[in-house]
Design a protein around this motif. Structure first.
Motif, short mmCIF file in Angstrom:
data_model
loop_
_atom_site.label_atom_id
_atom_site.label_comp_id
_atom_site.label_asym_id
_atom_site.label_seq_id
_atom_site.Cartn_x
_atom_site.Cartn_y
_atom_site.Cartn_z
N ILE A 119 5.66 -7.90 8.19
CA ILE A 119 6.15 -8.09 9.55
C ILE A 119 7.54 -8.67 9.43
CG2 ILE A 119 5.82 -9.21 11.77
CD1 ILE A 119 2.92 -9.59 11.12
N LYS A 120 8.48 -8.03 10.07
CA LYS A 120 9.83 -8.58 10.06
C LYS A 120 10.14 -9.17 11.42
CE LYS A 120 12.40 -6.58 6.34
NZ LYS A 120 11.34 -5.88 5.60
N TYR A 121 10.55 -10.43 11.39
CA TYR A 121 11.00 -11.08 12.62
C TYR A 121 12.50 -11.29 12.46
CZ TYR A 121 12.13 -14.96 15.70
OH TYR A 121 12.73 -15.77 16.62
N ASN A 122 13.28 -10.66 13.29
CA ASN A 122 14.73 -10.68 13.13
C ASN A 122 15.13 -10.45 11.67
OD1 ASN A 122 15.20 -11.08 15.81
ND2 ASN A 122 15.32 -13.31 15.64
N GLU A 123 14.56 -9.37 11.11
CA GLU A 123 14.92 -8.93 9.76
C GLU A 123 14.32 -9.76 8.63
OE1 GLU A 123 17.76 -6.20 9.61
OE2 GLU A 123 16.69 -6.10 11.52
N LYS A 124 13.60 -10.84 8.97
CA LYS A 124 13.04 -11.65 7.89
C LYS A 124 11.53 -11.43 7.79
CE LYS A 124 16.07 -15.37 8.54
NZ LYS A 124 15.98 -16.40 9.50
N SER A 125 11.03 -11.32 6.57
CA SER A 125 9.60 -11.12 6.39
C SER A 125 8.85 -12.43 6.63
CB SER A 125 9.31 -10.64 4.97
OG SER A 125 9.92 -9.41 4.77
N ILE A 126 7.98 -12.44 7.61
CA ILE A 126 7.33 -13.72 7.94
C ILE A 126 6.02 -13.93 7.21
CG2 ILE A 126 8.35 -13.93 10.23
CD1 ILE A 126 5.59 -12.93 11.29
N SER A 181 -2.01 -7.21 4.42
CA SER A 181 -1.08 -6.48 3.57
C SER A 181 -0.04 -5.84 4.48
CB SER A 181 -1.81 -5.42 2.75
OG SER A 181 -2.09 -4.31 3.56
N GLY A 182 1.04 -5.38 3.88
CA GLY A 182 2.12 -4.84 4.69
C GLY A 182 3.11 -5.92 5.03
N LYS A 193 0.84 -1.21 0.00
CA LYS A 193 0.00 0.00 0.00
C LYS A 193 0.86 1.24 0.00
CE LYS A 193 -4.53 -1.08 1.12
NZ LYS A 193 -5.71 -0.63 1.84
N PRO A 194 0.52 2.23 -0.82
CA PRO A 194 1.35 3.42 -0.91
C PRO A 194 1.07 4.44 0.19
CG PRO A 194 -0.42 3.53 -2.50
CD PRO A 194 -0.64 2.29 -1.72
N GLU A 195 0.45 3.99 1.29
CA GLU A 195 0.12 4.95 2.34
C GLU A 195 1.37 5.36 3.11
OE1 GLU A 195 -3.99 3.90 4.31
OE2 GLU A 195 -3.14 2.25 3.17
N THR A 196 1.36 6.53 3.60
CA THR A 196 2.51 7.00 4.38
C THR A 196 2.44 6.41 5.78
OG1 THR A 196 1.19 8.91 4.91
CG2 THR A 196 2.86 9.18 3.19
N SER A 197 3.57 6.09 6.32
CA SER A 197 3.56 5.46 7.62
C SER A 197 3.67 6.50 8.72
CB SER A 197 4.70 4.46 7.72
OG SER A 197 5.88 5.14 7.98
N ASP A 256 5.32 -3.24 9.46
CA ASP A 256 5.38 -2.11 8.55
C ASP A 256 4.04 -2.01 7.82
OD1 ASP A 256 6.26 -0.07 7.00
OD2 ASP A 256 7.37 -1.35 5.60
N ASP A 257 3.26 -1.02 8.16
CA ASP A 257 1.94 -0.81 7.54
C ASP A 257 1.12 -2.10 7.48
OD1 ASP A 257 1.83 1.86 7.16
OD2 ASP A 257 2.85 1.80 5.22
N LEU A 258 1.06 -2.78 8.59
CA LEU A 258 0.32 -4.05 8.61
C LEU A 258 -1.18 -3.77 8.60
CD1 LEU A 258 0.38 -7.19 9.05
CD2 LEU A 258 0.19 -6.67 11.47
N ASN A 259 -1.85 -4.39 7.63
CA ASN A 259 -3.31 -4.32 7.55
C ASN A 259 -3.85 -5.73 7.54
OD1 ASN A 259 -4.58 -1.48 6.91
ND2 ASN A 259 -2.55 -1.57 5.96
#
Lengths: 271, 213
Positions: free
Chosen positions: A86-93, A83-84, A8-12, A28-31
């Motif tokens: 989530i990083k767990y220890n730098e990895k996108s889960i 959408s958006g 999503k192009p929304e601003t955080s 990060d911008d979790l929806n």
């Protein structure tokens, strides 16, 4: 059950408390939607390593949904979309290629209602190690004892390990469930209102346990009880209608909230 | 029995697990579901004719144990499936959640949590269905199994007869030979005893496991 990733192009509106701690979870911008219901809206949170992060808010505000997203348990509900990132220890889960089984081994969960298996106390704790391939009786014995000790329940159950877990009291069952989760040696503990079904004394014991566990684990705890959040957490996030209204150091959030709605909630004007 | 038990239990549990835990909710699932429910109510004679056509004639088994067993399996399969589905559905969600929450795969959760918890329900349902199969006469008559009292069948490819069949023919012929009436009566007692024992076992299993939960 499918997780579709839409950028999503929304601003955080990122709210990171000023700390130098390591970050274990970063959203990060979790929806998130349940069918047409927009349950989580642009969540940007960073969860620090080896601290207790409390999530507070009124019923239905999305706090349980949020922590269930952190180990992807939310996928058990059909028709969930996210959408958006989530990083767990730098990895996108949230990516399909990320194995949920592995994630859930690192990110253990304790549920609202104590939910031991209808097996012996020993078998309950040994379940996790067993499904991850540990067969050696001696190793299992050690893990079981260590987990039960870490959950402060060893002295109460050491003479009755072969008895059915359903014979324990509610508070003991919940600590058994915590021991069961510790047995898989996770990094993070997610706790979904772990004391809401317990009496005050059991609650106190679980709270003491949480204080002790944060030396080794990062803990995210959802709670209805604001005093509890104030007592045990380092950071607190206040959720309302699927949004994070305020996320800050617990002390600051409770003594000097920057948002009017937070103040209204913690002073008991609604919720 | 040697044919009916493995066939129905394996296919029955498999189908129930698939319908409860794997298939996507939707039109296909509801069509299968409705059909199974309907099949459970189809008169047994219809299954007899199906068995005659498929197993005895088309597959050319003849009237042997295998053909009779498969026919009876078809007859009780819907009942077993529905009972097993019910048992799987009644396993509390929070148990499987706890298992998934510790990183268990779906199969590990099914094998270690769901199946053990659902087993008493599945067993009870299967035994009750089995006792229905034991008492069935109509489908076996249609398959054309002999009524003669003959040597004990040694395997699943031998010819056979069944208790209700014996009763049926002995009663029919009792006007010819008086002793046949006595024989029929004795066989009825044996059959009833067998049913009684099976049903008691089902009740015992249910009670035993209910205490555990």
């Amino acid at each position: 059950m499918s997780l579709t990733m839409i950028k999503k192009p929304e601003t955080s509106n990122r709210t990171i408390p000023n700390t130098s701690k390591n970050i274990v979870f970063d959203t990060d911008d979790l929806n998130l939607w349940y069918g047409d219901t927009h349950a989580l809206k642009n969540i940007n949170l960073s969860i620090n390593e080896k601290e207790v992060t409390a999530i507070i808010g009124p019923s239905g505000c999305g706090k349980s949904t949020f922590i269930k997203t952190l180990n992807r348990m939310v996928e058990m509900v059909p028709s969930v979309r996210t959408s958006g990132d989530i990083k767990y220890n730098e990895k996108s889960i949230l990516e399909k290629s990320f194995r949920v089984e592995e994630l859930r081994t690192r990110v253990g969960m304790v549920f609202q209602k104590p939910n031991p298996f209808p097996k012996s106390i020993y078998e309950n704790v040994a379940y996790g190690p067993k499904i991850h391939g540990i067969r050696n009786k001696k190793v299992l014995d050690e893990i079981v004892e260590k987990s039960l000790r870490d959950a402060f329940i060893w002295d109460e159950v050491k003479d009755r390990l072969k008895e059915n877990a359903y014979g324990l009291s509610g508070g003991q069952q919940q600590r058994l469930c915590i021991a069961r989760t510790l047995a898989i040696e996770p990094d993070v503990l997610l706790m979904d209102e772990p004391t809401s079904a317990l009496d005050p004394i059991s609650t106190l014991k679980v709270e003491e346990l949480v204080q002790k566990l944060k030396e080794d684990y990062s803990i995210v705890i959802v709670t209805h009880n604001m005093q509890q959040a104030a007592r045990i957490s380092d950071q607190t996030a206040f959720f309302l209608n699927g949004e994070v209204v305020e996320f800050d150091e617990t002390e600051k959030l409770f003594s000097n909230p920057s948002d009017q709605r937070t103040e209204d909630y913690i002073t008991g004007r609604f919720g | 029995m040697a044919v009916v038990i493995p066939v129905t239990v394996i296919i029955g549990i498999g189908t129930a697990l698939y319908l409860e835990l794997y298939i996507k909710r939707g039109s296909i699932q509801s069509i299968i579901q409705t059909n199974i429910a309907n099949l459970a109510g189809v008169p047994s004679i219809v299954y007899g004719i199906l068995g005659l056509t498929v197993f005895v004639r088309a597959m050319d088994f003849g009237n042997i144990v295998l053909a009779g067993g498969l026919t009876l399996s078809l007859l009780i399969l819907p009942i077993v499936i529905v009972a097993a589905q019910e048992a799987v559905r009644s396993v509390p969600q929070h148990l499987s959640e706890a298992s998934y929450g510790m990183g268990a795969t779906k199969w590990q959760t099914i094998r270690r949590i769901i199946l053990p918890a659902a087993l008493p329900g599945i067993l009870t349902g299967s035994i009750l269905a089995l006792s229905r199969a034991i008492g069935e006469t109509a489908p076996l008559t249609v398959i054309g199994i002999p009524a003669l009292l003959m040597a004990h069948p040694g395997g699943i490819f031998d010819k056979f007869t069944a208790l209700p069949m014996q009763i049926y023919y002995w009663t029919l012929d009792s006007s010819l030979v008086d002793e046949y009436a006595n024989l029929a009566a004795a066989t009825i007692i044996v059959l009833l005893l067998l049913l009684f024992i099976l049903n008691s076992v089902a009740v015992l299993i249910r009670n035993k496991f209910q205490q555990r939960l």
